[in-house]
Design a protein around this motif. Structure first.
Motif, PDB file in Angstrom:
ATOM      1  N   ASN A  33     -14.636 -17.359  14.870  1.00  8.81           N
ATOM      2  CA  ASN A  33     -14.258 -17.854  13.542  1.00  8.81           C
ATOM      3  C   ASN A  33     -12.663 -17.766  13.326  1.00  8.81           C
ATOM      4  O   ASN A  33     -12.099 -16.980  13.638  1.00  8.81           O
ATOM      5  N   TYR A  39     -26.245 -21.083  12.016  1.00  6.83           N
ATOM      6  CA  TYR A  39     -25.391 -20.154  12.071  1.00  6.83           C
ATOM      7  C   TYR A  39     -25.934 -18.939  11.424  1.00  6.83           C
ATOM      8  O   TYR A  39     -26.344 -18.883  10.083  1.00  6.83           O
ATOM      9  N   GLY A  46     -19.725 -18.345  17.892  1.00  6.75           N
ATOM     10  CA  GLY A  46     -18.771 -19.199  17.435  1.00  6.75           C
ATOM     11  C   GLY A  46     -17.610 -18.293  17.100  1.00  6.75           C
ATOM     12  O   GLY A  46     -17.880 -17.070  16.458  1.00  6.75           O
ATOM     13  N   GLN A  50     -21.762 -16.475  14.443  1.00  3.52           N
ATOM     14  CA  GLN A  50     -20.364 -16.509  14.272  1.00  3.52           C
ATOM     15  C   GLN A  50     -19.655 -15.132  14.466  1.00  3.52           C
ATOM     16  O   GLN A  50     -20.230 -14.229  13.853  1.00  3.52           O
TER      17      GLN A  50
END
Length: 338
Positions: free
Chosen positions: A108, A50, A106, A82
């Motif tokens: 968060n 990530y 992604g 992210q």
């Protein structure tokens, strides 16, 4: 260059499943998950890496934010970026900019930093499951199977609330979920709740990655077994030992040599480089040497200090990146006692 379908996080998860082992994931760390560190951990059995969390609102509005927050190259894959966002518009605008260069994004929903929570980002989203579902749905509606989207969450005190959350997000189309087994208010010194992670895994059909208290390869296998999860994410553990998923108990000296090379080749702010090296050497050098390392105030000063105390090989040197134990210079051995 087009992304390789084999680098899709879902393809990686499936490949590791066929290999009968958990997926090994290097999690997002503010400031520290930058390109040199991402490339380093890929040398040590990490399957998915990530980026640090990037704030969508700043990214889409500010050129300087884009230049400083996101860099990549053809070796930086599989990569999940992210994103910190609290609305569909900012999220989609950022994804529009980065989607050709990533293998997944992604969202968060777990960062407990108070400034982010006040902005409705990170852990604040754990009380807004409808908004999270709306954002996930918007991404899948626009990109479908062309882009993987994950949500990284924390647990609630009442696990039923978390189960309701993940079921709604799953119905919205999320591809997989990462679960940190602490609430937003749980101190990191308190143990991770793996029973809650297990309950979430059992509640959904999408893959689930367990996060929290993973500091070794042994931990990773134990956590995967105890939770039934498809993979295990490490953050603090891998910061101290980038080679943990390759089975090293401590950061090997070769990793330090490689990180020096990557950081100077790609460029990394001096204080970040210094902090990374300090983390990797904690418990491996004396407190005196650790204090000396932390006291250096420039890249040149730090490099001279390393060369004075250690055998620090360069990429053209035989044996570069292969040593395990700290390589002291002979005249510095007397300082090696911890």
């Amino acid at each position: 260059m087009a992304r390789n379908p084999e680098d899709s996080p879902l393809a990686v998860i499936e490949r590791c499943r066929r290999e009968n082992r958990p997926v090994f994931v290097a999690g997002p760390m503010v400031r520290y998950s930058k390109l040199p560190f991402r490339e380093l951990v890929r040398d040590y059995k990490v399957d998915i890496v990530y980026s640090p969390m990037i704030l969508a609102r700043e990214f889409v509005r500010n050129h300087n934010a884009r230049a400083s927050d996101f860099s990549t190259n053809h070796r930086d894959r599989p990569l999940i970026v992210q994103i910190g966002a609290n609305n569909v518009t900012d999220l989609l605008r950022m994804i529009d900019m980065i989607h050709p260069y990533v293998d997944g994004v992604g969202l968060n929903c777990g960062c407990p930093i108070k400034d982010q929570v006040r902005e409705g980002i990170g852990a604040a989203l754990m009380s807004k499951k409808e908004l999270v579902a709306e954002m996930v749905h918007a991404v899948k509606e626009k990109y479908g199977s062309k882009l993987v989207i994950e949500t990284k969450i924390r647990v609630h005190h009442d696990i039923q609330e978390t189960i309701e959350f993940v079921k709604m997000v799953e119905a919205a189309g999320v591809d997989f979920i990462t679960v940190h087994g602490r609430t937003k208010n749980t101190r990191s010194s308190e143990p991770c709740n793996f029973e809650k992670i297990k309950a979430i895994k059992e509640a959904v059909s999408v893959p689930v990655i367990a996060n929290g208290d993973c500091r070794s390869l042994e931990d990773a296998f134990r956590i995967a077994k105890d939770t039934g999860c498809d993979g295990v994410m490490a953050a603090r553990g891998i910061l101290n030992n980038p080679a943990m998923f390759a089975g090293y108990e401590k950061a090997p000296w070769g990793a330090i040599e490689k990180f020096w090379n990557l950081s100077t080749a790609y460029g990394l702010p001096f204080r970040l480089l210094q902090h990374h090296l300090g983390c990797m050497l904690v418990g491996q050098i004396s407190k005196q040497l650790q204090n000396e390392l932390n006291s250096k105030s420039s890249l040149l000063e730090l490099m001279d200090w390393f060369d004075a105390n250690f055998e620090l090989k360069r990429p053209t040197d035989t044996g570069f990146g292969t040593a395990v134990a700290v390589q002291y210079r002979q005249n510095r051995q007397k300082q090696a006692h911890i």
